[in-house]
Structure formats: structure tokens, C-alpha cells
Design a protein around this motif. Structure first.
Motif, PDB file in Angstrom:
ATOM      1  N   GLU A 109       1.881   4.825  -9.176  1.00 63.50           N
ATOM      2  CA  GLU A 109       1.603   5.072 -10.932  1.00 63.50           C
ATOM      3  C   GLU A 109       2.184   4.277 -12.397  1.00 63.50           C
ATOM      4  N   LYS A 110       3.321   3.885 -11.817  1.00 67.36           N
ATOM      5  CA  LYS A 110       4.241   3.041 -12.596  1.00 67.36           C
ATOM      6  C   LYS A 110       3.348   1.658 -12.578  1.00 67.36           C
ATOM      7  N   SER A 111       3.372   1.368 -11.634  1.00 67.02           N
ATOM      8  CA  SER A 111       2.336   0.129 -11.587  1.00 67.02           C
ATOM      9  C   SER A 111       1.817  -0.318 -12.299  1.00 67.02           C
ATOM     10  N   PHE A 112       0.506   0.459 -11.479  1.00 72.79           N
ATOM     11  CA  PHE A 112      -1.025   0.863 -12.111  1.00 72.79           C
ATOM     12  C   PHE A 112      -1.054   0.898 -13.984  1.00 72.79           C
ATOM     13  N   SER A 113      -0.001   1.666 -14.313  1.00 66.56           N
ATOM     14  CA  SER A 113       0.226   2.214 -15.702  1.00 66.56           C
ATOM     15  C   SER A 113       0.989   1.214 -16.010  1.00 66.56           C
ATOM     16  N   SER A 114       2.200   0.776 -15.976  1.00 64.87           N
ATOM     17  CA  SER A 114       2.530   0.041 -16.838  1.00 64.87           C
ATOM     18  C   SER A 114       1.979  -1.627 -17.018  1.00 64.87           C
ATOM     19  N   GLN A 115       1.729  -2.281 -15.830  1.00 64.94           N
ATOM     20  CA  GLN A 115       0.878  -3.316 -15.059  1.00 64.94           C
ATOM     21  C   GLN A 115       2.218  -4.019 -14.689  1.00 64.94           C
ATOM     22  N   LYS A 116       2.762  -3.951 -14.776  1.00 66.44           N
ATOM     23  CA  LYS A 116       4.158  -5.035 -14.318  1.00 66.44           C
ATOM     24  C   LYS A 116       4.349  -4.836 -12.932  1.00 66.44           C
ATOM     25  N   ALA A 117       5.290  -4.918 -12.206  1.00 68.02           N
ATOM     26  CA  ALA A 117       5.569  -4.674 -10.669  1.00 68.02           C
ATOM     27  C   ALA A 117       6.803  -6.145  -9.785  1.00 68.02           C
ATOM     28  N   VAL A 118       7.362  -5.496  -8.809  1.00 71.09           N
ATOM     29  CA  VAL A 118       8.053  -6.915  -8.148  1.00 71.09           C
ATOM     30  C   VAL A 118       7.052  -6.217  -7.333  1.00 71.09           C
ATOM     31  N   CYS A 119       7.003  -6.668  -5.825  1.00 73.87           N
ATOM     32  CA  CYS A 119       6.961  -7.249  -4.779  1.00 73.87           C
ATOM     33  C   CYS A 119       6.407  -5.525  -4.274  1.00 73.87           C
ATOM     34  N   GLU A 120       7.268  -4.639  -4.799  1.00 73.92           N
ATOM     35  CA  GLU A 120       7.026  -3.545  -3.467  1.00 73.92           C
ATOM     36  C   GLU A 120       6.293  -2.868  -4.463  1.00 73.92           C
ATOM     37  N   GLY A 121       5.737  -2.462  -5.554  1.00 70.68           N
ATOM     38  CA  GLY A 121       4.733  -2.081  -6.552  1.00 70.68           C
ATOM     39  C   GLY A 121       3.717  -2.822  -6.375  1.00 70.68           C
ATOM     40  N   PHE A 122       3.307  -4.323  -6.595  1.00 76.29           N
ATOM     41  CA  PHE A 122       1.747  -4.952  -6.138  1.00 76.29           C
ATOM     42  C   PHE A 122       1.014  -4.313  -4.202  1.00 76.29           C
ATOM     43  N   THR A 123       2.795  -3.741  -2.961  1.00 74.24           N
ATOM     44  CA  THR A 123       2.228  -3.950  -2.120  1.00 74.24           C
ATOM     45  C   THR A 123       1.435  -2.493  -1.677  1.00 74.24           C
ATOM     46  N   ALA A 124       2.364  -1.711  -2.611  1.00 73.14           N
ATOM     47  CA  ALA A 124       2.223   0.061  -3.096  1.00 73.14           C
ATOM     48  C   ALA A 124       0.885  -0.206  -3.744  1.00 73.14           C
ATOM     49  N   LEU A 125       0.785  -0.810  -4.414  1.00 72.17           N
ATOM     50  CA  LEU A 125      -0.802  -0.304  -5.208  1.00 72.17           C
ATOM     51  C   LEU A 125      -1.624  -1.288  -4.955  1.00 72.17           C
ATOM     52  N   TYR A 126      -1.902  -1.693  -3.864  1.00 69.50           N
ATOM     53  CA  TYR A 126      -3.340  -2.796  -3.137  1.00 69.50           C
ATOM     54  C   TYR A 126      -3.734  -1.826  -1.804  1.00 69.50           C
ATOM     55  N   GLN A 127      -2.313  -1.229  -0.998  1.00 65.28           N
ATOM     56  CA  GLN A 127      -2.618   0.182   0.019  1.00 65.28           C
ATOM     57  C   GLN A 127      -3.086   0.611  -0.464  1.00 65.28           C
ATOM     58  N   HIS A 128      -2.597   1.748  -1.784  1.00 68.43           N
ATOM     59  CA  HIS A 128      -3.301   3.093  -3.018  1.00 68.43           C
ATOM     60  C   HIS A 128      -4.706   2.774  -2.764  1.00 68.43           C
ATOM     61  N   LEU A 129      -5.147   1.946  -3.614  1.00 66.53           N
ATOM     62  CA  LEU A 129      -6.257   1.401  -3.640  1.00 66.53           C
ATOM     63  C   LEU A 129      -7.710   1.427  -2.419  1.00 66.53           C
ATOM     64  N   SER A 130      -6.608   0.990  -1.463  1.00 75.03           N
ATOM     65  CA  SER A 130      -7.538   0.135  -0.318  1.00 75.03           C
ATOM     66  C   SER A 130      -8.006   1.675   0.169  1.00 75.03           C
ATOM     67  N   GLY A 131      -7.000   2.080   0.328  1.00 78.14           N
ATOM     68  CA  GLY A 131      -7.289   3.810   0.896  1.00 78.14           C
ATOM     69  C   GLY A 131      -8.418   4.212   0.144  1.00 78.14           C
ATOM     70  N   LEU A 132      -8.405   3.782  -1.189  1.00 78.21           N
ATOM     71  CA  LEU A 132      -9.211   5.126  -2.321  1.00 78.21           C
ATOM     72  C   LEU A 132     -10.672   4.322  -2.235  1.00 78.21           C
ATOM     73  N   VAL A 133     -11.018   3.137  -1.683  1.00 81.75           N
ATOM     74  CA  VAL A 133     -12.217   2.874  -1.611  1.00 81.75           C
ATOM     75  C   VAL A 133     -12.649   2.270   0.277  1.00 81.75           C
ATOM     76  N   GLY A 134     -12.044   2.827   1.491  1.00 78.52           N
ATOM     77  CA  GLY A 134     -12.405   3.390   2.615  1.00 78.52           C
ATOM     78  C   GLY A 134     -11.866   2.223   3.596  1.00 78.52           C
ATOM     79  N   LEU A 135     -11.118   1.981   3.123  1.00 83.68           N
ATOM     80  CA  LEU A 135     -10.166   0.652   3.814  1.00 83.68           C
ATOM     81  C   LEU A 135      -8.516   0.959   4.275  1.00 83.68           C
ATOM     82  N   LYS A 136      -8.484   0.622   5.822  1.00 77.17           N
ATOM     83  CA  LYS A 136      -7.613   0.482   6.096  1.00 77.17           C
ATOM     84  C   LYS A 136      -6.178  -0.646   5.256  1.00 77.17           C
ATOM     85  N   SER A 137      -4.994  -0.435   5.027  1.00 82.68           N
ATOM     86  CA  SER A 137      -4.573  -0.914   4.669  1.00 82.68           C
ATOM     87  C   SER A 137      -2.858  -0.920   5.485  1.00 82.68           C
TER      88      SER A 137
END
Length: 326
Positions: A109-137
Motif C-alpha cells: 500500500e505504501k509503495s502504491f500510494s506514495s509511488q516511491k519504493a526500493v526493490c522490496e516495494g517494487f517486487t511486492a507490488l508486482y507480485q500483488h498486481l499479478s495475483g489480482l489479474v490472475g498471474l502467478k509471480s
């Protein structure tokens, strides 16, 4: 901080190289995603938009990559001053997993709302969005190789994270953190510079710059020595598919007067190639000859060459080696 360390033994993964048709599809996806709002009220809203606009797994995975890379910036201040590790107590395994999920949700949520992150935030956000659209990451943690000093470094370190995503029953390599830009030493700041090369990357290039903590991929054990002692390649190397054939190690032992032979694929004799001497003066390479879809040339090691030698194509770094005097 990545909350859950994921050790992945890649046993039966396959990889399909990026071809011209995929490149065209990627460009089409990027143009659509560029028109998206820079801010969505929730990750679910963004995922719903992606689901509406794209049907294939490849296009959905690319849309997530592109939106994050276009809109989330690397938080260099946090990189320089990372927050203290967050601890917690628990009495059962279920409570432990619930608290880990809460921390991970907060990171997303912090990475998405603030639109700032380090690699942990980027990867967690990518995995989360992948799951929401039906992809496994999955999130992969490991070492990265980005500086001259990394050539021949003695120890691996867990300093980076990236994703793999399952597309059409094949795992693809994703590094959306590096897709959004890079740190410019000369300017002393992050530069936003979208690149597509870290989406579905050729493993040969990807693992020249990444080493997973699990240490294996495609069923074969990756060599720590090969990773640490390999040459340093750059974004333009990947973009131009400039495969480095020689020297085959990033560490070159030589004495004054020795000729060091270089071979680079997909470069021609008409291209401007040079290196910098100790005075940072460009020295043009003029003795190249065509060889097997590329060129071969020699550089004589002398006192004007420093501890590292970087080959430039036009104005872009292609590859660097560490020179050790005999």
C-alpha cells in the motif's frame, strides 16, 4: 525489507527469447498503459483496468511492468537510510503468517500510494498486481552486479530482489526496479528512464547482473565464481544484444606489452568503439576485424591503462573488465 525469503529451485523452467512480434506487442501495450492515470484509488482499480484492456497473460504481465516502471520511482533516500527491521511476537504459526501478511500489505500500500519504493516495494507490488489479474509471480532475492568494484568481488550478498512471472506455462524474468531508471553518479540522483530490457530478459544477460540466493536456474547450478568474476555489462549491451565472447572472464591478467583480445557480437567495423585511458581521454579502436557476426580487436596493455578498462560504443558503455598486472 522483503518479509518472506523465498528459496526457489528452478527445475523445469523454460524461456522463450524476445522476438519481433513480442516487441511489437510490448510497444502496443506500453502505449495503452501510458494513457492510464498516474494514480489509481486502489490496486484493485488498476488491476480491473488491466483486465479490461488486455486478455493474454503476456500483455497483462507487461502492463503491470510498464505501469509500475512509468509511475513508481526509486526511493534513493530510503536506500541510503533504510528503516530498522520490524520485529513482532507471535504464539502460533497462524498468527505469525497473519502478521507477516499485514506487514507485506502495508509495504504494498505504501509503495502504491506514495509511488516511491526500493526493490522490496517494487517486487511486492508486482507480485500483488499479478495475483489480482490472475498471474502467478514469485519474489526472488539475491545479489546484483552494477559497479566496477563488483568485478572479482569476493563475496555474494543479498542486496537486491526481482520477480519471476508465469506466462503461458513458462517462467519469465522481471526486474521492474531496474526498468524504471538508474542512479546517475555524475548528477548524484536517480534518473527516470524507462527501459523494457528487464521484462522477459534473456537469462544469459539477466544472470550476468543477478545471482539468486537459491543459486540455481533451469535445472543447472549457477556458478558463484562465474558471476563474481564475469565482466560487467550494461543496459546498452542488452538492448543491442552485444554478446561478449572474449575475454571470457571479467578479470584479465596481463603485463605491459601484452595484447588483450576482445570479441563482441553484433558490432561492426564501422561502429565507433573506444576506451578511456588514465587521463579519461578516448582512445579509438582502429584494428578491428570482422569475426563470426561481430568484431575482434586487440588492445595493448600499457601504463596508460588503469585498473579497469571499459569499452564504449558511440557514447554508451558496453562492457568493463578488471586488469590485474602480472
Amino acid at each position: 525489507m522483503i518479509i518472506k525469503k523465498i528459496t526457489v529451485i528452478f527445475l523445469l523452467l523454460n524461456f522463450v527469447f524476445i522476438n519481433s512480434s513480442y516487441s511489437q506487442k510490448d510497444s502496443d501495450v506500453d502505449r495503452i498503459v501510458l494513457k492510464y492515470p498516474k494514480h489509481f484509488s486502489s490496486t484493485e482499480d488498476l488491476a480491473e483496468r488491466i483486465q479490461k484492456d488486455f486478455t493474454s497473460e503476456h500483455d497483462k504481465a507487461r502492463a503491470i511492468y510498464s505501469w509500475i516502471a512509468f509511475n513508481v520511482k526509486y526511493d534513493y533516500a530510503v536506500y541510503l537510510n533504510p528503516p530498522r527491521t520490524q520485529g513482532f511476537s507471535y504464539s502460533t504459526e497462524a498468527e505469525k503468517q497473519r502478521k507477516i501478511q499485514q506487514i507485506n500489505d502495508k509495504l504494498i500500500e505504501k509503495s502504491f500510494s506514495s509511488q516511491k519504493a526500493v526493490c522490496e516495494g517494487f517486487t511486492a507490488l508486482y507480485q500483488h498486481l499479478s495475483g489480482l489479474v490472475g498471474l502467478k509471480s514469485e519474489i526472488i532475492r539475491g545479489d546484483s552486479k552494477i559497479r566496477l568494484a563488483d568485478i572479482g568481488r569476493k563475496k555474494l550478498s543479498s542486496n537486491h530482489a526481482w520477480n519471476i512471472v508465469l506466462i503461458d506455462k513458462k517462467w519469465r524474468l522481471i526486474d521492474v526496479t531496474w526498468g524504471q531508471g538508474y542512479y546517475d553518479n555524475s548528477k548524484g540522483k536517480m534518473v527516470n528512464d524507462f527501459t523494457s530490457i528487464y521484462f522477459d530478459t534473456d537469462p544469459e544477460y539477466f544472470f550476468a547482473k543477478h545471482f539468486p540466493d537459491s543459486g540455481s536456474y533451469l535445472g543447472n547450478r549457477l556458478s558463484k565464481e562465474d558471476f563474481l568474476n564475469g565482466p560487467l555489462i550494461y543496459n546498452k549491451t542488452i538492448e543491442g544484444d552485444y554478446k561478449i565472447k572474449a575475454p571470457d572472464s571479467g578479470i584479465v591478467e596481463a603485463k605491459y606489452g601484452d595484447k588483450i583480445t576482445f570479441e563482441i557480437k553484433n558490432v561492426s567495423k564501422s561502429d565507433l568503439l573506444f576506451y578511456l585511458n588514465k587521463k579519461n581521454q578516448p582512445v579509438k579502436i582502429q584494428n578491428s576485424k570482422a569475426k563470426r557476426g561481430g568484431i575482434e580487436f586487440d588492445i595493448t596493455y600499457d601504463k596508460n591503462i588503469s585498473d579497469y578498462i571499459t569499452i564504449y560504443l558511440d557514447t554508451f558503455s558496453i562492457v568493463s573488465f578488471k586488469i590485474i598486472p602480472k
